[in-house]
Write an enzyme that holds these catalytic residues in place. Structure first.
Site, PDB file in Angstrom:
ATOM      1  N   SER A  71       0.673  -0.806  -0.078  1.00 53.71           N
ATOM      2  CA  SER A  71      -0.352   0.160   0.213  1.00 53.71           C
ATOM      3  C   SER A  71       0.729   1.432  -0.398  1.00 53.71           C
ATOM      4  O   SER A  71       1.883   1.123   0.889  1.00 53.71           O
ATOM      5  CB  SER A  71      -0.757  -0.384   1.637  1.00 53.71           C
ATOM      6  OG  SER A  71      -1.322   1.022   1.298  1.00 53.71           O
ATOM      7  N   ASP A  72       0.426   2.599  -0.609  1.00 53.71           N
ATOM      8  CA  ASP A  72       0.957   3.407  -0.878  1.00 53.71           C
ATOM      9  C   ASP A  72       0.034   4.560  -0.557  1.00 53.71           C
ATOM     10  O   ASP A  72      -1.101   4.769  -1.658  1.00 53.71           O
ATOM     11  CB  ASP A  72       2.251   3.599  -1.831  1.00 53.71           C
ATOM     12  CG  ASP A  72       2.963   5.181  -1.750  1.00 53.71           C
ATOM     13  OD1 ASP A  72       4.293   4.752  -0.575  1.00 53.71           O
ATOM     14  OD2 ASP A  72       2.467   6.310  -2.779  1.00 53.71           O
ATOM     15  N   THR A  73       0.520   5.567   0.076  1.00 51.48           N
ATOM     16  CA  THR A  73      -0.272   6.846   0.111  1.00 51.48           C
ATOM     17  C   THR A  73       0.438   7.496  -0.165  1.00 51.48           C
ATOM     18  O   THR A  73       0.968   8.033   0.544  1.00 51.48           O
ATOM     19  CB  THR A  73      -0.804   7.277   1.414  1.00 51.48           C
ATOM     20  OG1 THR A  73      -1.399   6.324   1.851  1.00 51.48           O
ATOM     21  CG2 THR A  73      -2.441   7.918   1.768  1.00 51.48           C
ATOM     22  N   GLY A 108      -3.510   3.477  -3.356  1.00 56.02           N
ATOM     23  CA  GLY A 108      -2.739   2.427  -3.833  1.00 56.02           C
ATOM     24  C   GLY A 108      -3.072   1.592  -2.981  1.00 56.02           C
ATOM     25  O   GLY A 108      -1.997   1.529  -2.195  1.00 56.02           O
TER      26      GLY A 108
END
Length: 195
Positions: A71-73, A108
């Protein structure tokens, strides 16, 4: 895939760990340590998905089996992508630009089957309105240390929550792991929250 599949979270983030644990799945944690540089030509959604996929694939590449969740923010203000601050001055710049403004938080998520390499990916976008902040509030907040490892230099699940006037979208995506999207992606591999 079935319920006994091993899940691996490709993140050292305690926030993501807590969120995934709330779904009731047993899982392991392996930090990905990937290069987070991407082309700024990409749309914010593509940046978030690319980095989530890169993190999950890096961990999956070291395993024989299991489903790896990456996950990436990122925070986007008027088209500018704000990552984690480099230092206190950078955090001050970000918070000064975000205060009184609405911005977009894009997270994502990627799920990679370590055995086959099959990848399912998606993103969640949430609008966040931050109230106006004084210079003193910004300095005092930075002094807490909370902004220093957060995209956009604030934590909605911490003291930073007192700056957020409203959100439209998924709160959990702003924290760092949209649970609805994560559950949907896992279901494509036959892993269900409800047995």
């Amino acid at each position: 895939m079935h319920q006994s599949t091993t899940l691996i979270l490709a993140s050292a983030s305690p926030r993501r760990r807590e969120l995934l644990a709330s779904l009731g799945f047993p899982f392991q944690v392996q930090q990905s340590n990937v290069d987070e540089h991407v082309s700024r030509e990409l749309a914010p959604e593509q940046i978030a998905e690319t980095l989530a996929r890169r993190k999950a694939q890096a961990v999956a590449g070291k395993l024989a089996a299991g489903l790896v969740i990456g996950s990436d923010t990122i925070v986007v203000l008027n088209g500018e992508v704000l990552g984690k601050p480099r230092d206190e001055a950078d955090a001050c710049r970000m918070l000064s630009s975000l205060q009184g403004q609405e911005h977009l938080v894009v997270t994502g998520v990627a799920v990679v089957d370590a055995e086959t390499g099959r990848t399912e990916c998606g993103h969640s976008a949430t609008r966040v309105k931050m109230r106006p902040l004084s210079e003193q509030e910004i300095k005092a907040y930075i002094a807490t240390g909370e902004p220093m490892d957060k995209a956009g230099s604030y934590a909605i699940q911490g003291i930073g929550a007192t700056f957020v006037e409203r959100i439209v979208g998924d709160y959990f995506a702003v924290v760092g792991l949209p649970l609805y999207l994560t559950a949907q992606l896992l279901s494509r591999f036959g892993v269900s929250v409800l047995k």
